[in-house]
Design a protein around this motif. Sequence first.
Motif, PDB file in Angstrom:
ATOM      1  N   UNK A 188       0.851  -1.184   0.000  1.00  0.00           N
ATOM      2  CA  UNK A 188       0.000   0.000   0.000  1.00  0.00           C
ATOM      3  C   UNK A 188       0.885   1.231   0.000  1.00  0.00           C
ATOM      4  N   UNK A 189       0.667   2.108  -0.970  1.00  0.00           N
ATOM      5  CA  UNK A 189       1.462   3.312  -1.062  1.00  0.00           C
ATOM      6  C   UNK A 189       0.809   4.310  -1.985  1.00  0.00           C
ATOM      7  N   UNK A 190       1.481   5.408  -2.249  1.00  0.00           N
ATOM      8  CA  UNK A 190       0.884   6.461  -3.086  1.00  0.00           C
ATOM      9  C   UNK A 190       0.665   6.042  -4.528  1.00  0.00           C
ATOM     10  N   UNK A 191       1.440   5.076  -5.024  1.00  0.00           N
ATOM     11  CA  UNK A 191       1.311   4.679  -6.428  1.00  0.00           C
ATOM     12  C   UNK A 191       0.205   3.662  -6.649  1.00  0.00           C
ATOM     13  N   UNK A 192       0.000   2.751  -5.696  1.00  0.00           N
ATOM     14  CA  UNK A 192      -0.966   1.670  -5.911  1.00  0.00           C
ATOM     15  C   UNK A 192      -1.275   0.968  -4.604  1.00  0.00           C
ATOM     16  N   UNK A 193      -2.380   0.208  -4.624  1.00  0.00           N
ATOM     17  CA  UNK A 193      -2.779  -0.650  -3.506  1.00  0.00           C
ATOM     18  C   UNK A 193      -2.882  -2.062  -4.059  1.00  0.00           C
ATOM     19  N   UNK A 194      -2.035  -2.972  -3.569  1.00  0.00           N
ATOM     20  CA  UNK A 194      -2.008  -4.337  -4.083  1.00  0.00           C
ATOM     21  C   UNK A 194      -2.327  -5.340  -2.983  1.00  0.00           C
ATOM     22  N   UNK A 195      -3.245  -6.238  -3.243  1.00  0.00           N
ATOM     23  CA  UNK A 195      -3.464  -7.452  -2.449  1.00  0.00           C
ATOM     24  C   UNK A 195      -3.839  -8.509  -3.467  1.00  0.00           C
ATOM     25  N   UNK A 196      -2.832  -9.311  -3.903  1.00  0.00           N
ATOM     26  CA  UNK A 196      -3.077 -10.131  -5.081  1.00  0.00           C
ATOM     27  C   UNK A 196      -2.090 -11.287  -5.179  1.00  0.00           C
ATOM     28  N   UNK A 197      -2.448 -12.250  -6.025  1.00  0.00           N
ATOM     29  CA  UNK A 197      -1.595 -13.396  -6.303  1.00  0.00           C
ATOM     30  C   UNK A 197      -0.665 -13.052  -7.458  1.00  0.00           C
ATOM     31  N   UNK A 198       0.628 -13.291  -7.253  1.00  0.00           N
ATOM     32  CA  UNK A 198       1.635 -13.068  -8.285  1.00  0.00           C
ATOM     33  C   UNK A 198       2.545 -14.288  -8.345  1.00  0.00           C
ATOM     34  N   UNK A 199       3.370 -14.343  -9.386  1.00  0.00           N
ATOM     35  CA  UNK A 199       4.304 -15.458  -9.572  1.00  0.00           C
ATOM     36  C   UNK A 199       5.733 -14.951  -9.590  1.00  0.00           C
ATOM     37  N   UNK A 200       6.623 -15.635  -8.871  1.00  0.00           N
ATOM     38  CA  UNK A 200       8.045 -15.279  -8.852  1.00  0.00           C
ATOM     39  C   UNK A 200       8.684 -15.814 -10.127  1.00  0.00           C
ATOM     40  N   UNK A 201       9.000 -14.927 -11.063  1.00  0.00           N
ATOM     41  CA  UNK A 201       9.452 -15.367 -12.384  1.00  0.00           C
ATOM     42  C   UNK A 201      10.686 -14.643 -12.894  1.00  0.00           C
ATOM     43  N   UNK A 202      11.265 -13.769 -12.082  1.00  0.00           N
ATOM     44  CA  UNK A 202      12.380 -12.979 -12.580  1.00  0.00           C
ATOM     45  C   UNK A 202      13.280 -12.594 -11.416  1.00  0.00           C
ATOM     46  N   UNK A 203      14.389 -11.957 -11.738  1.00  0.00           N
ATOM     47  CA  UNK A 203      15.305 -11.470 -10.711  1.00  0.00           C
ATOM     48  C   UNK A 203      15.979 -10.210 -11.215  1.00  0.00           C
ATOM     49  N   UNK A 204      16.782  -9.587 -10.389  1.00  0.00           N
ATOM     50  CA  UNK A 204      17.522  -8.395 -10.774  1.00  0.00           C
ATOM     51  C   UNK A 204      18.604  -8.117  -9.757  1.00  0.00           C
ATOM     52  N   UNK A 205      19.628  -7.397 -10.168  1.00  0.00           N
ATOM     53  CA  UNK A 205      20.787  -7.211  -9.300  1.00  0.00           C
ATOM     54  C   UNK A 205      20.456  -6.407  -8.051  1.00  0.00           C
ATOM     55  N   UNK A 206      19.416  -5.573  -8.106  1.00  0.00           N
ATOM     56  CA  UNK A 206      19.037  -4.789  -6.924  1.00  0.00           C
ATOM     57  C   UNK A 206      17.934  -5.453  -6.118  1.00  0.00           C
ATOM     58  N   UNK A 207      17.488  -6.623  -6.551  1.00  0.00           N
ATOM     59  CA  UNK A 207      16.403  -7.312  -5.843  1.00  0.00           C
ATOM     60  C   UNK A 207      17.043  -8.295  -4.874  1.00  0.00           C
ATOM     61  N   UNK A 208      17.334  -7.819  -3.705  1.00  0.00           N
ATOM     62  CA  UNK A 208      18.088  -8.582  -2.722  1.00  0.00           C
ATOM     63  C   UNK A 208      17.362  -8.537  -1.382  1.00  0.00           C
ATOM     64  N   UNK A 209      17.149  -9.705  -0.794  1.00  0.00           N
ATOM     65  CA  UNK A 209      16.556  -9.774   0.527  1.00  0.00           C
ATOM     66  C   UNK A 209      15.298 -10.610   0.550  1.00  0.00           C
ATOM     67  N   UNK A 210      14.847 -10.911   1.761  1.00  0.00           N
ATOM     68  CA  UNK A 210      13.709 -11.816   1.935  1.00  0.00           C
ATOM     69  C   UNK A 210      12.400 -11.196   1.455  1.00  0.00           C
ATOM     70  N   UNK A 211      12.156  -9.943   1.819  1.00  0.00           N
ATOM     71  CA  UNK A 211      10.890  -9.291   1.476  1.00  0.00           C
ATOM     72  C   UNK A 211      11.210  -8.152   0.501  1.00  0.00           C
ATOM     73  N   UNK A 212      11.489  -8.535  -0.710  1.00  0.00           N
ATOM     74  CA  UNK A 212      11.910  -7.580  -1.758  1.00  0.00           C
ATOM     75  C   UNK A 212      11.361  -8.077  -3.086  1.00  0.00           C
ATOM     76  N   UNK A 213      10.717  -7.209  -3.829  1.00  0.00           N
ATOM     77  CA  UNK A 213      10.165  -7.615  -5.116  1.00  0.00           C
ATOM     78  C   UNK A 213      10.142  -6.433  -6.067  1.00  0.00           C
ATOM     79  N   UNK A 214      10.247  -6.753  -7.349  1.00  0.00           N
ATOM     80  CA  UNK A 214      10.091  -5.804  -8.434  1.00  0.00           C
ATOM     81  C   UNK A 214       8.871  -6.261  -9.228  1.00  0.00           C
ATOM     82  N   UNK A 215       7.936  -5.379  -9.427  1.00  0.00           N
ATOM     83  CA  UNK A 215       6.625  -5.700  -9.985  1.00  0.00           C
ATOM     84  C   UNK A 215       6.607  -5.350 -11.472  1.00  0.00           C
ATOM     85  N   UNK A 216       6.348  -6.341 -12.342  1.00  0.00           N
ATOM     86  CA  UNK A 216       6.346  -6.093 -13.776  1.00  0.00           C
ATOM     87  C   UNK A 216       5.034  -5.431 -14.180  1.00  0.00           C
TER      88      UNK A 216
END
Length: 420
Positions: free
Chosen positions: A364-392
């Motif tokens: 929940x933030x100024x850009x969007x409100x998300x409560x949804x099912x997603x799939x872990x399908x990608x990675x990135x060099x700045x995506x580091x840590x247990x609770x960290x995600x980049x949303x396509x």
Amino acid sequence: MNRPPPPSTAPSAGPERLLAAARRHARHSALAASALLLAACSTVDQPRPDRLPPHSAGASTVPRARIAVVTPQSSQAWQWADSQPLPAPIARGKSVWTPARWSELPGWGYDALHEAWNAWLRSCERPAAGFGPVCAEVRQLTLGGAEEQHDWLMRRLQPYRLSAPAGETKGLLTGYYEPVMSASRQAGAGFGVPLYGLPPGVRNGSAWYSRQEMERSPQAQAALRGQEIAWLADPIDALLLQIQGSGRLTITEPDGSRRQVRLAYAGNNGHPYQSVARWLLDRKLISSGSWEAIRAWALQNPQRVPEMLAANPRMVFFREEPLGELEARFGPRGAQGVALTPGRSIAVDRDSIPYGTPVWLRSAGPAAQFEKLVLAQDTGSAIVGAVRADYFTGWGDDAYTLAAGLKQPLELWALWPRSQ
């Protein structure tokens, strides 16, 4: 997309070209600094009403009280699932998975799961270990109703709340998207910024010439000759394309015809990424690390654009892929090796979440409100840590705006097969 986040490797452009580029991008005034400063997988994929066209995706902005409940907590499946004994916590790389009840997942029972099913089917092309039998059932439920899909998920999978080893359950959500740009198959007529394929004999990530050496070394230029896939008009566009890791190009061919193709990440030259935004900020040449600030500075200082780009030695190489009607409905392939789905694919730290894992996401933030099912399908060099995600977020202007604005708190729950 299994790609690092490098900036452009293009030569300088003249003032007129930079002015035109600045005008083209003036509509993106909401762009945040996070895309460049984090240099995330930002390859790669959004707020919206309950339904959006396929090219732009995100979370519903409708308050939950106004959305019909798909699966009530009083349902038989929900009561059965939440009455089962909880398994033991799991330590997995950089994360701890703590078992949770379905009633603890914010927004569970309201999501339009059918929108996630295509992304799940894609993951099932390369299922995570232990998901083989689950994927067979996912395919059978493709045409199932929303309540049937919710019930099956609760009976078949166990939610685990993700946390860092120290116990922190809150993390960070950012966004990435697929740029759409005009290009030319040949240099000239205002198109002078080359995008290269991987040179022969160069392995992805192996040490090769730096970006600046590629511009100055006769040996490097000889190796790159003939590897030009297409030419862009603006070095800042090339920078953006390389940070995102892929993009769609509308290419003008030598005969004047135009067609759309996809450029996918093919490799890099083995040099470390250095943030161009950070280079500008450290010298107090800009006051924020946004694309608008970078473009404005480049417009005012065209003679220094090569110096700015030289601050980052990394070069990204691409490969061209066809973009037929089916491919155009999905994003590029992520690090899992499957096509990304706008609004339902995320990039994660592979040491915390295996590729192909279904994940319940709350942010929940100024850009969007998300409560949804997603799939872990990608990675990135700045995506580091247990609770960290980049949303396509997808592709096009709306996806760009949302991806740029996403930098907000995150909670994650991995959904893992129950012991049979």
